[in-house]
Design an enzyme around this catalytic site. Sequence first.
Site, PDB file in Angstrom:
ATOM      1  N   HIS A 135      41.167 -69.747 -12.325  1.00  0.00           N
ATOM      2  CA  HIS A 135      42.466 -69.463 -11.714  1.00  0.00           C
ATOM      3  C   HIS A 135      43.235 -68.439 -12.542  1.00  0.00           C
ATOM      4  O   HIS A 135      43.810 -67.482 -11.997  1.00  0.00           O
ATOM      5  CB  HIS A 135      43.261 -70.772 -11.619  1.00  0.00           C
ATOM      6  CG  HIS A 135      44.697 -70.614 -11.247  1.00  0.00           C
ATOM      7  ND1 HIS A 135      45.161 -70.781  -9.957  1.00  0.00           N
ATOM      8  CD2 HIS A 135      45.791 -70.312 -11.996  1.00  0.00           C
ATOM      9  CE1 HIS A 135      46.469 -70.588  -9.930  1.00  0.00           C
ATOM     10  NE2 HIS A 135      46.876 -70.299 -11.153  1.00  0.00           N
ATOM     11  N   GLU A 136      43.249 -68.610 -13.861  1.00  0.00           N
ATOM     12  CA  GLU A 136      43.997 -67.687 -14.719  1.00  0.00           C
ATOM     13  C   GLU A 136      43.345 -66.303 -14.753  1.00  0.00           C
ATOM     14  O   GLU A 136      44.039 -65.280 -14.772  1.00  0.00           O
ATOM     15  CB  GLU A 136      44.107 -68.266 -16.129  1.00  0.00           C
ATOM     16  CG  GLU A 136      44.841 -69.603 -16.211  1.00  0.00           C
ATOM     17  CD  GLU A 136      46.233 -69.550 -15.607  1.00  0.00           C
ATOM     18  OE1 GLU A 136      46.866 -68.469 -15.621  1.00  0.00           O
ATOM     19  OE2 GLU A 136      46.689 -70.590 -15.094  1.00  0.00           O
ATOM     20  N   HIS A 139      44.417 -64.415 -11.706  1.00  0.00           N
ATOM     21  CA  HIS A 139      45.738 -63.794 -11.845  1.00  0.00           C
ATOM     22  C   HIS A 139      45.613 -62.403 -12.471  1.00  0.00           C
ATOM     23  O   HIS A 139      46.253 -61.443 -12.023  1.00  0.00           O
ATOM     24  CB  HIS A 139      46.633 -64.650 -12.743  1.00  0.00           C
ATOM     25  CG  HIS A 139      47.368 -65.738 -12.024  1.00  0.00           C
ATOM     26  ND1 HIS A 139      48.105 -65.522 -10.878  1.00  0.00           N
ATOM     27  CD2 HIS A 139      47.516 -67.063 -12.314  1.00  0.00           C
ATOM     28  CE1 HIS A 139      48.658 -66.656 -10.483  1.00  0.00           C
ATOM     29  NE2 HIS A 139      48.303 -67.606 -11.324  1.00  0.00           N
ATOM     30  N   GLU A 198      50.038 -67.825  -6.535  1.00  0.00           N
ATOM     31  CA  GLU A 198      49.372 -69.006  -7.066  1.00  0.00           C
ATOM     32  C   GLU A 198      48.245 -69.461  -6.137  1.00  0.00           C
ATOM     33  O   GLU A 198      47.147 -69.801  -6.596  1.00  0.00           O
ATOM     34  CB  GLU A 198      50.382 -70.143  -7.264  1.00  0.00           C
ATOM     35  CG  GLU A 198      51.345 -69.938  -8.412  1.00  0.00           C
ATOM     36  CD  GLU A 198      50.642 -69.825  -9.753  1.00  0.00           C
ATOM     37  OE1 GLU A 198      49.682 -70.587  -9.991  1.00  0.00           O
ATOM     38  OE2 GLU A 198      51.041 -68.967 -10.561  1.00  0.00           O
TER      39      GLU A 198
END
Length: 269
Positions: A135-136, A139, A198
């Site tokens: 997930h990071e 980003h 997100e």
Amino acid sequence: MKQVWIPLIGGLIFVYACTTNKVTGKKQLNIISSAQMLSLSETQYKQVLQQSKLITGTAHAKKVAEIGKRIAAAVTKYYNDQGMQAEMATYKWEYNLIDSKEVNAWCMPGGKIAVYTGLLPVTKNDDALAVVMGHEVAHALAEHGKQRIHQQLGTELAALGLQGMMAGKPQQTQAAFMTAFGAASTLGVILPFSRKQELEADKLGLQFAAMAGYNPEEAIPLWQRMGELSKGNKPPEFASTHPAEETRIAELQKQMPEAKKLYLSTKGK
């Protein structure tokens, strides 16, 4: 004339400084270059490491590095397969475990990853930790940080335009309009935009973790644990930068069939 020129300038900036992000396929402003973001992130990353207590040589530290390397390899292969080798050329991956009770992890542009020890009791296993790290990384690859900077610049430009249009009005009226604009831009633009980012990172991160050989199904119990951790001490979703856990889980469940295919494809190798 001020109220005419400011929107015009803003429009010209949008037309001539717009690029397409390779991983999301979406148009985005490019006022701040990727090279500038990489330079800033390297500087900030070094500062964070210098000011933090790093955990090295432990099983947890080795695990963070192992998961990070597997995700980096999967992402690099994906980009290479899509003919986007140049996009990864500037990435110099780093993986560090920081001693902190904060339940957090992040990835700066260029692949600068940090995981806080406070996250590990919540992830509980490698697969869930890989979902968070994926997930990071998403980003960073989607350039969400740069988008937020551009959004802030756009909001400030719009505020200047509103001030110009309100020139000559009583001071009290101007103050009331600017206060209303601030609330509207936060609740109507900034926060929804953040929540959208997100969910986009959730989707991409799930795929990256699966491509790296980690079970994406662990994302569901992970976010259930995250919800229990907050114990309802969170603002309502419309006033938050992050989606509610229920929203995230529902969206992840929609993405799960495709992620499971990617995961199962790695088992045959």
